[in-house]
Design an enzyme around this catalytic site. Structure first.
Site, mmCIF file in Angstrom:
data_model
loop_
_atom_site.group_PDB
_atom_site.id
_atom_site.type_symbol
_atom_site.label_atom_id
_atom_site.label_comp_id
_atom_site.label_asym_id
_atom_site.label_seq_id
_atom_site.Cartn_x
_atom_site.Cartn_y
_atom_site.Cartn_z
ATOM 1 N N ARG A 64 53.131 79.956 86.329
ATOM 2 C CA ARG A 64 54.012 80.728 86.081
ATOM 3 C C ARG A 64 53.812 82.193 85.408
ATOM 4 O O ARG A 64 54.598 83.063 85.322
ATOM 5 C CB ARG A 64 54.904 79.842 84.823
ATOM 6 C CG ARG A 64 55.998 80.526 84.348
ATOM 7 C CD ARG A 64 57.112 79.853 83.180
ATOM 8 N NE ARG A 64 58.131 80.440 82.828
ATOM 9 C CZ ARG A 64 59.181 80.136 82.114
ATOM 10 N NH1 ARG A 64 59.241 78.873 82.077
ATOM 11 N NH2 ARG A 64 60.117 80.730 81.892
ATOM 12 N N ASN A 107 54.717 87.348 85.047
ATOM 13 C CA ASN A 107 54.616 88.390 84.278
ATOM 14 C C ASN A 107 53.941 89.567 85.153
ATOM 15 O O ASN A 107 53.476 90.432 84.285
ATOM 16 C CB ASN A 107 53.680 87.883 83.057
ATOM 17 C CG ASN A 107 54.238 86.799 82.313
ATOM 18 O OD1 ASN A 107 55.530 86.779 81.879
ATOM 19 N ND2 ASN A 107 53.630 85.773 81.958
ATOM 20 N N HIS A 166 54.528 95.775 78.634
ATOM 21 C CA HIS A 166 54.865 95.390 76.906
ATOM 22 C C HIS A 166 54.077 96.457 76.250
ATOM 23 O O HIS A 166 54.530 96.791 74.978
ATOM 24 C CB HIS A 166 54.158 94.062 76.664
ATOM 25 C CG HIS A 166 55.117 92.665 77.040
ATOM 26 N ND1 HIS A 166 54.849 91.305 76.998
ATOM 27 C CD2 HIS A 166 56.283 92.871 77.634
ATOM 28 C CE1 HIS A 166 55.836 90.752 77.534
ATOM 29 N NE2 HIS A 166 56.715 91.629 77.685
ATOM 30 N N LYS A 217 62.212 82.005 91.017
ATOM 31 C CA LYS A 217 62.101 81.837 89.483
ATOM 32 C C LYS A 217 62.065 80.123 89.434
ATOM 33 O O LYS A 217 61.065 79.559 88.663
ATOM 34 C CB LYS A 217 62.985 82.593 88.578
ATOM 35 C CG LYS A 217 62.862 81.930 87.110
ATOM 36 C CD LYS A 217 62.716 83.096 86.118
ATOM 37 C CE LYS A 217 62.182 82.898 84.916
ATOM 38 N NZ LYS A 217 62.418 83.637 83.891
ATOM 39 N N GLU A 228 62.947 93.744 87.978
ATOM 40 C CA GLU A 228 62.634 92.546 88.200
ATOM 41 C C GLU A 228 63.032 91.777 89.422
ATOM 42 O O GLU A 228 62.135 90.922 90.023
ATOM 43 C CB GLU A 228 63.664 91.564 87.084
ATOM 44 C CG GLU A 228 63.186 91.859 85.557
ATOM 45 C CD GLU A 228 61.814 91.238 85.155
ATOM 46 O OE1 GLU A 228 61.094 90.559 85.716
ATOM 47 O OE2 GLU A 228 61.568 91.492 83.839
ATOM 48 N N LYS A 231 62.450 80.278 78.527
ATOM 49 C CA LYS A 231 61.727 80.983 77.358
ATOM 50 C C LYS A 231 62.773 81.789 76.361
ATOM 51 O O LYS A 231 63.751 82.544 76.967
ATOM 52 C CB LYS A 231 61.026 82.465 78.162
ATOM 53 C CG LYS A 231 59.561 81.783 78.847
ATOM 54 C CD LYS A 231 58.879 82.983 79.147
ATOM 55 C CE LYS A 231 57.386 82.484 79.478
ATOM 56 N NZ LYS A 231 56.684 83.805 80.293
ATOM 57 N N HIS A 271 54.039 92.909 83.363
ATOM 58 C CA HIS A 271 54.613 92.948 82.271
ATOM 59 C C HIS A 271 53.438 93.247 80.902
ATOM 60 O O HIS A 271 53.745 93.630 79.948
ATOM 61 C CB HIS A 271 54.933 91.329 81.851
ATOM 62 C CG HIS A 271 56.433 91.331 82.519
ATOM 63 N ND1 HIS A 271 56.736 91.363 83.836
ATOM 64 C CD2 HIS A 271 57.693 90.685 82.054
ATOM 65 C CE1 HIS A 271 57.949 91.205 84.060
ATOM 66 N NE2 HIS A 271 58.619 90.908 82.939
ATOM 67 N N ARG A 276 67.085 71.523 64.542
ATOM 68 C CA ARG A 276 65.877 70.785 65.401
ATOM 69 C C ARG A 276 66.319 70.958 66.993
ATOM 70 O O ARG A 276 65.849 70.288 67.591
ATOM 71 C CB ARG A 276 65.653 69.529 65.096
ATOM 72 C CG ARG A 276 64.905 69.316 63.545
ATOM 73 C CD ARG A 276 64.202 68.241 63.489
ATOM 74 N NE ARG A 276 63.476 68.010 62.012
ATOM 75 C CZ ARG A 276 63.939 67.622 61.084
ATOM 76 N NH1 ARG A 276 65.137 67.001 61.028
ATOM 77 N NH2 ARG A 276 63.511 67.778 59.850
ATOM 78 N N HIS A 311 63.101 97.768 79.226
ATOM 79 C CA HIS A 311 62.267 96.543 79.606
ATOM 80 C C HIS A 311 62.026 96.822 81.106
ATOM 81 O O HIS A 311 60.779 96.718 81.698
ATOM 82 C CB HIS A 311 62.538 95.121 79.306
ATOM 83 C CG HIS A 311 61.852 94.262 79.662
ATOM 84 N ND1 HIS A 311 60.699 93.832 79.305
ATOM 85 C CD2 HIS A 311 61.957 93.188 80.871
ATOM 86 C CE1 HIS A 311 59.913 92.827 79.817
ATOM 87 N NE2 HIS A 311 60.824 92.389 80.920
ATOM 88 N N GLU A 346 54.148 77.350 81.299
ATOM 89 C CA GLU A 346 53.150 78.540 81.507
ATOM 90 C C GLU A 346 51.565 78.112 81.316
ATOM 91 O O GLU A 346 50.884 78.877 80.566
ATOM 92 C CB GLU A 346 53.493 79.650 81.050
ATOM 93 C CG GLU A 346 53.061 80.979 81.912
ATOM 94 C CD GLU A 346 53.583 82.599 80.944
ATOM 95 O OE1 GLU A 346 54.580 82.520 81.023
ATOM 96 O OE2 GLU A 346 52.569 83.026 80.661
HETATM 97 N N1 GLY Z 1 60.037 86.353 82.311
HETATM 98 C C1 GLY Z 1 58.807 85.536 82.675
HETATM 99 C C2 GLY Z 1 59.119 84.068 82.546
HETATM 100 O O1 GLY Z 1 60.252 83.507 82.380
HETATM 101 O O2 GLY Z 1 58.200 83.233 82.549
#
Ligand code: GLY
Length: 363
Positions: free
Chosen positions: A247, A251, A258, A233, A189, A147, A254, A125, A271, A243
């Site tokens: 946040r 993206n 994706h 960031k 990035e 994330k 992205h 957990r 990526h 998010e």
């Molecule tokens: N890679 C996008 C984020 O960490 O929100």
């Protein structure tokens, strides 16, 4: 705070990101400084290639500080960011006897970091973990912000958790052995941060002399771009850890990125390469909507290309694009959300983009 340390300020679980040449050789000391006792078992998760390069150094240093640590390698590659790798980590955790007081260390790129983070989030957990990213992409993005995830056959990062690391240690020296293609992919990035929030970083990256220094891995310029990226960031994540709003601007590029990764097969495009194309599409949509000028769009595309990154959309069928976008977890209440630029250093979230406005970039 020392200029090589950036705080990620959160309500309950703030942590430091340390950016320091050679820090990989002093992790034992750093853990001790953080109050982590050497009676806690450590499982280092990595992959074979990265272990060979840095695993020995890390283990030796931890042993010097009397930590009991073992390395477990998962298979490299986006195709292995999956349930099988996760299960293997759990088996290793069981074998080593990781208890609630134990620690995982992710040593590697974004895949190792994301899978290890998710394993740490769910083993017993949740146990603490440390990120030691060894690729530019994981340094400036995935190792910071909590994330964690694995992919599902239906989509990228569909299974995961927000689970913050205890600390992040970044050693720019590890970039020396990174393949050039991967380094350039990480630059996507960095460029992203320039477009979404940091005009001065964008201009710094545009400067030819700076570009040469960066591509030649000059230490000072590497530290500068990593620092700037992580500061942005940290600021965004501390405002919106889970998010629910702002946040999402991280993206940028992205959603289409994706789509490209998924439909071209993970691994065909790295990526960072896929989101380079995604940023180009987002920039073109923004120009059409009169959000920013053609001049801005061209500046962005030129910057992306000047770091050896692609901007050409691969041949993909429109109906497949829709299926992937609808399955993307960024879709809310049936609406597609896109991050579009308004200026260099400013983006916004848009819910009103018609299918026709983006499908025309596909076959
Ligand atoms: N890679 C996008 C984020 O960490 O929100």
């Amino acid at each position: 705070m020392n200029k090589n340390k950036i705080l990620v300020p959160l309500n309950n679980n703030s942590y430091e990101v340390t950016i320091k040449q050679g820090v990989i050789n002093s992790i034992g000391e750093e853990l001790t400084r953080l109050g982590i006792n050497n009676d806690r078992k450590i499982l280092i998760v990595s992959n074979q290639e990265i272990s060979k390069l840095f695993g020995g150094k890390l283990l030796n240093n931890l042993k010097k500080y009397n930590f009991k640590a073992e390395i477990f390698n998962i298979k490299a590659g986006e195709n292995n960011k999956n349930m099988a790798s996760l299960s293997e980590i759990f088996n290793a955790a069981f074998e080593v006897g990781l208890d609630r007081n134990s620690l995982m260390i992710a040593l590697g790129g974004g895949i190792v970091g994301d899978v290890t983070g998710f394993a740490a989030a769910t083993w017993l957990r949740g146990i603490e973990y440390i990120q030691i990213p060894t690729t530019l992409l994981s340094m400036v993005d995935s190792s910071v912000g909590g994330k964690t995830a694995i992919n599902h056959p239906k989509g990228k990062n569909l299974i995961g958790a927000f689970y913050q690391p205890k600390a992040v240690f970044i050693d720019p020296e590890t970039l020396i052995t990174l393949p050039t293609r991967e380094f350039k992919a990480g630059m996507a990035e960095v460029i992203k941060y320039g477009v979404i929030k940091d005009k001065s970083l964008f201009e710094y990256l545009e400067n030819e002399k700076n570009r040469d220094k960066i591509l030649n891995l000059e230490n000072k310029s590497l530290i500068k771009i990593i620092n700037n990226s992580i500061k942005t960031k940290a600021c965004i994540v501390s405002e919106d850890e889970k998010e629910n709003g702002i946040r999402a601007i991280l993206n940028y590029g992205h959603s289409f990125g994706h789509v490209i990764e998924n439909l071209c097969g993970y691994g065909e495009y790295l990526h960072g390469e896929a989101i380079s194309i995604g940023m180009k599409i987002a920039g073109d949509i923004a120009t059409e909507k009169n959000l920013w000028s053609k001049k801005h769009s061209l500046r962005q595309d030129h910057l992306i290309e000047s770091y050896g990154l692609p901007t050409q959309t691969p041949k993909i069928k429109k109906n497949k694009v829709i299926t992937i976008l609808m399955g993307d977890k960024k879709v809310r209440n049936g609406k597609m959300r896109f991050i579009l630029p308004k200026d260099i250093g400013e983006v916004d979230i848009f819910n009103d983009i018609e299918e026709s406005q983006f499908l025309k970039y596909f076959d």
